[in-house]
Design an enzyme around this catalytic site. Structure first.
Site, PDB file in Angstrom:
ATOM      1  N   GLU A 290      59.918  42.178  21.742  1.00 40.47           N
ATOM      2  CA  GLU A 290      59.089  42.569  22.802  1.00 40.47           C
ATOM      3  C   GLU A 290      57.486  42.234  22.578  1.00 40.47           C
ATOM      4  OE1 GLU A 290      60.694  43.077  25.390  1.00 40.47           O
ATOM      5  OE2 GLU A 290      62.860  43.753  24.857  1.00 40.47           O
TER       6      GLU A 290
ATOM      7  N   HIS B  81      57.760  51.514  23.407  1.00 39.87           N
ATOM      8  CA  HIS B  81      59.124  51.283  24.227  1.00 39.87           C
ATOM      9  C   HIS B  81      60.323  52.030  23.289  1.00 39.87           C
ATOM     10  CE1 HIS B  81      62.656  49.239  26.049  1.00 39.87           C
ATOM     11  NE2 HIS B  81      62.515  48.594  24.861  1.00 39.87           N
TER      12      HIS B  81
ATOM     13  N   HIS C 103      64.447  53.840  24.036  1.00 40.33           N
ATOM     14  CA  HIS C 103      65.593  53.786  24.913  1.00 40.33           C
ATOM     15  C   HIS C 103      65.806  55.224  25.225  1.00 40.33           C
ATOM     16  CE1 HIS C 103      66.980  49.803  23.128  1.00 40.33           C
ATOM     17  NE2 HIS C 103      65.838  49.522  23.975  1.00 40.33           N
TER      18      HIS C 103
ATOM     19  N   GLU D  17      54.684  70.682  34.925  1.00 41.08           N
ATOM     20  CA  GLU D  17      53.772  70.015  34.069  1.00 41.08           C
ATOM     21  C   GLU D  17      53.689  68.409  34.445  1.00 41.08           C
ATOM     22  OE1 GLU D  17      56.575  69.953  30.287  1.00 41.08           O
ATOM     23  OE2 GLU D  17      54.548  69.437  29.978  1.00 41.08           O
TER      24      GLU D  17
ATOM     25  N   HIS E 247      67.789  49.999  30.524  1.00 42.44           N
ATOM     26  CA  HIS E 247      67.330  49.747  29.050  1.00 42.44           C
ATOM     27  C   HIS E 247      66.377  50.691  28.708  1.00 42.44           C
ATOM     28  CE1 HIS E 247      65.578  46.167  26.722  1.00 42.44           C
ATOM     29  NE2 HIS E 247      65.565  47.340  25.963  1.00 42.44           N
TER      30      HIS E 247
HETATM   31  P1  13P Z   1      63.400  44.450  18.545  1.00 38.41           P
HETATM   32  O1  13P Z   1      64.365  45.000  17.373  1.00 38.41           O
HETATM   33  O2  13P Z   1      63.159  43.054  18.388  1.00 38.41           O
HETATM   34  O3  13P Z   1      61.997  45.222  18.555  1.00 38.41           O
HETATM   35  O4  13P Z   1      64.115  44.837  19.869  1.00 38.41           O
HETATM   36  C1  13P Z   1      64.628  46.045  20.244  1.00 38.41           C
HETATM   37  C2  13P Z   1      64.516  46.416  21.749  1.00 38.41           C
HETATM   38  O5  13P Z   1      64.522  47.376  22.140  1.00 38.41           O
HETATM   39  C3  13P Z   1      64.520  45.143  22.673  1.00 38.41           C
HETATM   40  O6  13P Z   1      64.241  45.633  23.927  1.00 38.41           O
HETATM   41 ZN    ZN Z   2      64.804  47.894  24.165  1.00 36.85          ZN
END
Ligand code: 13P
Ligand code: ZN
Length: 274
Positions: free
Chosen positions: A116, A139, A141, A169, A210
């Site tokens: 990413e 980023h 999940h 909050e 995602h």
């Molecule tokens: P990477 O292992 O390349 O960082 O990818 C993980 C991910 O969350 C892709 O969206």
């Molecule tokens: Zn991801």
């Protein structure tokens, strides 16, 4: 190795571990990048190699030319960062056009920055232009935020308002709201362009089905932002599991009163009548 004692590397590793402990980083899920300050580059300079080959980023980020970033590796697991940082994280330097990068340190067993990287760097570029204090793009999940992308309309209006309502909050922590990117193929230029457009306006953007991207000036603020959004999403998921409707909630005029006392400005776009 002394470089690992640097404050920004310690902060980076701690954030990876914190995110893993929250359950947001299954396998290699998620990635983190940090735009290093000049003083930090100087501090680690004796450890940096300068002759690695240039690799294409896949997008152009001219505002970030010649900057250094600490990044997680593609396919590397957050749970391993703290026990094997030399394998899991690396420092890259961008060339003088912001089109290629060079590995300067880390990924000792082979590897490359997160897939990413285009999204991270385009988001860094947008944030740096607006406020040079911004240094972190994260980023993750986040489970409950992802759940909501299956049941709420994929709009900034609905996501922002629903998340604001779940914890008092929230409007204070993310007064600008939350942007939403519809499902897209991850890892490429298109999702990087779509994300960076929204980063002009928001510090938090949701990637449908995602995860989430957050931006901030330091590790605490950026992690705290992600944590607050995900906690609010968790409350909403639990509430929806009990009842499809709310018996009572925070109303638009109550948000306006909150905004006044807490000295934040809440865009009227999110305070619509339902
Ligand atoms: P990477 O292992 O390349 O960082 O990818 C993980 C991910 O969350 C892709 O969206
Ligand atoms: Zn991801």
């Amino acid at each position: 190795m002394a470089i690992l004692n640097c404050k920004f590397i310690q902060g980076f590793m701690r954030m990876c571990q914190d995110g893993f402990e929250q359950g947001w980083h299954e396998r290699n899920g998620g990635n983190l990048s940090y735009r290093m300050a000049d003083s930090e580059v100087a501090e680690v300079s004796p450890y940096l190699s300068k002759d690695a080959p240039m690799m294409p980023i896949g997008v152009a980020v001219p505002e970030l030319r010649s900057e250094y970033f600490l990044v997680t590796g593609s396919g590397k697991f957050f749970r391993n960062v703290i026990i094997d940082p030399l394998d899991s994280i690396g420092i890259i330097k961008l060339d003088d056009k912001g089109e290629n990068y060079q590995l300067c340190w880390g990924f000792v067993n082979g590897g490359r920055p997160t897939s990413e990287l285009p999204s991270h760097l385009m988001n860094h570029e947008v944030k740096k232009k607006k406020d040079s204090k911004y240094r972190v793009i994260y980023h993750s999940h986040t489970t409950n935020v992802i759940v909501l992308t299956f049941v709420l309309p994929l709009t900034a209006e609905v996501f922002t308002r629903e998340l604001w309502e779940m914890a008092t909050e929230c409007p204070v922590v993310f007064p600008d709201g939350v942007g939403v990117v519809p499902w897209m193929v991850p890892g490429g230029k298109d999702i990087a362009v779509a994300s960076s457009k929204l980063m002009e306006k928001y510090d938090v953007i949701v990637w449908a089905h995602h995860g989430i991207f957050c931006a901030g000036p330091d590790f605490d603020i950026t992690f705290g932002l992600c944590h607050t959004v995900e906690k609010s999403a968790e409350i909403l998921v639990k509430m929806l599991a009990i009842s499809p409707t709310k018996r009572q909630t925070i109303l638009p005029d109550e948000f306006r009163a909150l905004a006044k006392d807490f000295k934040v400005s809440l865009p009227e776009q999110f305070l619509y009548e339902k």
